[in-house]
Design an enzyme around this catalytic site. Sequence first.
Site, PDB file in Angstrom:
ATOM      1  N   SER A 116       0.824  -1.200   0.000  1.00  0.00           N
ATOM      2  CA  SER A 116       0.000   0.000   0.000  1.00  0.00           C
ATOM      3  C   SER A 116       0.862   1.256   0.000  1.00  0.00           C
ATOM      4  O   SER A 116       1.953   1.280   0.580  1.00  0.00           O
ATOM      5  CB  SER A 116      -0.910   0.013   1.241  1.00  0.00           C
ATOM      6  OG  SER A 116      -1.568   1.258   1.366  1.00  0.00           O
ATOM      7  N   GLN A 137      -0.277  -0.802  -4.621  1.00  0.00           N
ATOM      8  CA  GLN A 137      -1.580  -0.133  -4.620  1.00  0.00           C
ATOM      9  C   GLN A 137      -1.396   1.366  -4.426  1.00  0.00           C
ATOM     10  O   GLN A 137      -0.799   1.806  -3.443  1.00  0.00           O
ATOM     11  CB  GLN A 137      -2.475  -0.662  -3.505  1.00  0.00           C
ATOM     12  CG  GLN A 137      -3.806   0.110  -3.411  1.00  0.00           C
ATOM     13  CD  GLN A 137      -4.620  -0.266  -2.207  1.00  0.00           C
ATOM     14  OE1 GLN A 137      -5.512  -1.100  -2.286  1.00  0.00           O
ATOM     15  NE2 GLN A 137      -4.332   0.331  -1.062  1.00  0.00           N
ATOM     16  N   ARG A 174     -14.487   5.708  11.500  1.00  0.00           N
ATOM     17  CA  ARG A 174     -14.191   4.469  12.222  1.00  0.00           C
ATOM     18  C   ARG A 174     -14.053   4.780  13.702  1.00  0.00           C
ATOM     19  O   ARG A 174     -13.072   5.379  14.140  1.00  0.00           O
ATOM     20  CB  ARG A 174     -12.922   3.833  11.668  1.00  0.00           C
ATOM     21  CG  ARG A 174     -13.004   3.571  10.172  1.00  0.00           C
ATOM     22  CD  ARG A 174     -11.675   3.216   9.564  1.00  0.00           C
ATOM     23  NE  ARG A 174     -11.739   3.289   8.095  1.00  0.00           N
ATOM     24  CZ  ARG A 174     -10.680   3.347   7.300  1.00  0.00           C
ATOM     25  NH1 ARG A 174      -9.458   3.335   7.829  1.00  0.00           N
ATOM     26  NH2 ARG A 174     -10.835   3.425   5.998  1.00  0.00           N
ATOM     27  N   HIS A 285     -13.375  -2.364   0.780  1.00  0.00           N
ATOM     28  CA  HIS A 285     -12.323  -1.841   1.659  1.00  0.00           C
ATOM     29  C   HIS A 285     -12.402  -2.471   3.051  1.00  0.00           C
ATOM     30  O   HIS A 285     -12.199  -1.818   4.072  1.00  0.00           O
ATOM     31  CB  HIS A 285     -12.413  -0.312   1.769  1.00  0.00           C
ATOM     32  CG  HIS A 285     -11.098   0.364   2.005  1.00  0.00           C
ATOM     33  ND1 HIS A 285     -10.285   0.787   0.982  1.00  0.00           N
ATOM     34  CD2 HIS A 285     -10.442   0.677   3.144  1.00  0.00           C
ATOM     35  CE1 HIS A 285      -9.198   1.349   1.473  1.00  0.00           C
ATOM     36  NE2 HIS A 285      -9.256   1.284   2.796  1.00  0.00           N
ATOM     37  N   ARG A 288     -14.691  -0.878   5.702  1.00  0.00           N
ATOM     38  CA  ARG A 288     -14.156   0.285   6.410  1.00  0.00           C
ATOM     39  C   ARG A 288     -14.622   1.617   5.814  1.00  0.00           C
ATOM     40  O   ARG A 288     -14.198   2.674   6.286  1.00  0.00           O
ATOM     41  CB  ARG A 288     -12.623   0.229   6.416  1.00  0.00           C
ATOM     42  CG  ARG A 288     -12.089  -0.909   7.262  1.00  0.00           C
ATOM     43  CD  ARG A 288     -10.629  -1.213   6.966  1.00  0.00           C
ATOM     44  NE  ARG A 288      -9.690  -0.246   7.472  1.00  0.00           N
ATOM     45  CZ  ARG A 288      -9.239  -0.191   8.722  1.00  0.00           C
ATOM     46  NH1 ARG A 288      -9.689  -1.059   9.614  1.00  0.00           N
ATOM     47  NH2 ARG A 288      -8.351   0.715   9.091  1.00  0.00           N
ATOM     48  N   GLY A 320     -13.443 -10.704   3.417  1.00  0.00           N
ATOM     49  CA  GLY A 320     -14.229 -11.712   4.113  1.00  0.00           C
ATOM     50  C   GLY A 320     -13.740 -13.135   4.027  1.00  0.00           C
ATOM     51  O   GLY A 320     -14.281 -14.014   4.695  1.00  0.00           O
ATOM     52  N   ARG A 322     -11.837 -16.296   4.917  1.00  0.00           N
ATOM     53  CA  ARG A 322     -11.174 -16.733   6.142  1.00  0.00           C
ATOM     54  C   ARG A 322     -10.774 -18.209   6.108  1.00  0.00           C
ATOM     55  O   ARG A 322     -10.330 -18.739   7.137  1.00  0.00           O
ATOM     56  CB  ARG A 322     -12.097 -16.490   7.346  1.00  0.00           C
ATOM     57  CG  ARG A 322     -12.386 -15.017   7.628  1.00  0.00           C
ATOM     58  CD  ARG A 322     -11.135 -14.250   8.027  1.00  0.00           C
ATOM     59  NE  ARG A 322     -11.403 -12.852   8.310  1.00  0.00           N
ATOM     60  CZ  ARG A 322     -11.304 -11.856   7.420  1.00  0.00           C
ATOM     61  NH1 ARG A 322     -10.954 -12.133   6.165  1.00  0.00           N
ATOM     62  NH2 ARG A 322     -11.547 -10.612   7.763  1.00  0.00           N
ATOM     63  N   ARG A 342      -6.514  -9.086   6.530  1.00  0.00           N
ATOM     64  CA  ARG A 342      -6.468  -9.335   7.975  1.00  0.00           C
ATOM     65  C   ARG A 342      -5.888 -10.705   8.322  1.00  0.00           C
ATOM     66  O   ARG A 342      -5.096 -10.805   9.274  1.00  0.00           O
ATOM     67  CB  ARG A 342      -7.863  -9.170   8.579  1.00  0.00           C
ATOM     68  CG  ARG A 342      -8.366  -7.715   8.584  1.00  0.00           C
ATOM     69  CD  ARG A 342      -9.727  -7.611   9.257  1.00  0.00           C
ATOM     70  NE  ARG A 342     -10.220  -6.248   9.346  1.00  0.00           N
ATOM     71  CZ  ARG A 342     -11.079  -5.689   8.496  1.00  0.00           C
ATOM     72  NH1 ARG A 342     -11.535  -6.407   7.458  1.00  0.00           N
ATOM     73  NH2 ARG A 342     -11.486  -4.442   8.648  1.00  0.00           N
TER      74      ARG A 342
END
Length: 388
Positions: A116, A137, A174, A285, A288, A320, A322, A342
């Site tokens: 990023s 990015q 946030r 995102h 977020r 999403g 996982r 994440r």
Amino acid sequence: MQKKITYPYNSNYPSIADLKKKAKSRIPKFAFDYLEGGCNEELNLARNESDFDDIYLKPQYLKPYKGIDMSKTLFGHTYSAPFGISPIGLQGLMWPNAPEILAKAAAKENVPYILSTVSTSSIERIAEVSGGKAWFQLYHPTENSLRDDIIRRLQVVECPVLVVLVDVPSFGLRYREIKSGLSMPPKMNIQNIFQAAIRPTWGIKTLKHGIPSFATLKPYMEKGLDMTQLGQFMNRTFTGRVDVQKIQAIRDMWKGPLVLKGIVTEEDMEAAIAIGVDGVIVSNHGGRQVDAGESSIVSLQKLTRNASYSQKLTIMLDGGIRSGVDLGRASAVGSEFNFMGRPFMYGVGALGNQGGEHTINLFKAQLQQVMQQLSVEELHQFKDRLIV
């Protein structure tokens, strides 16, 4: 008998949930909240994961089966699996040296890593440790001259793929970040200092690697900025939306593969195709930015119903995922490649230098198992296993 393929990982952490629990015990609360948080009431953050539960797959046990091939060719390079590591800002805050750990692991395991603009290692350093394999990015700057210089630096290191982020016309509201002081301008309060003090491993490693900063942006900052001035610089430098004209200007400059991240609607998909980009990453995102929006996987399902889109560019997914089962579900509804953010930060937070390779191999092992269970030999066959 089919030859068993094994992907080595730490058996104490056989799931992303296990990594998350361990990472939470090692990362200061303010940094973990930055990683975990979504915008507003965090409803879309939750939908990103839960909406995968509505996708069902069926096995075909009695068909002839030769084994699996989970490799995927993308923009002229064949990767070992259909997934990569998403860009995340301030990675070195959540775990010291995280960008380098993940970029090295991705290069070794032959999956893409995306750096990023607002991460904590520079374009040049990540190009070095990844052997020139890392993607980048771009947060589109307000000033075109800064954009042009960043693109020049990417060209010098021969970055293979440029990803332009389109879904941050404003910074998401946030609440976790506001309370912890990690909004702009950032601040370290007494509470955060205490939280850092009770995570000694994080603290020692932070001292070793230095206080995290926006390394790629350092050449454009005045020296000696305090926290308030840094916040003003970031707001001044990245205020403004990305539009068709800005993407077209980048398309004219950038001759390699160009991807837009944050596409969720048919209108934006059609605009991307008209510009001539090579791929899109369907993403909200990480929940977020828009709490009232759809999950990434639901947006993907709607977009892939139009078969003409996949004939004109590569459609990928972020958000999403996982497990290897989720990777299979994503492939079944039309994703050609997938990115996770994440889970890989949980990996390095839990296991440090070994966390990147562990998480990659964990996803590979899980994907291998579901392919074997469903009698899927190649990724495109997941579509035949979708229960509609």
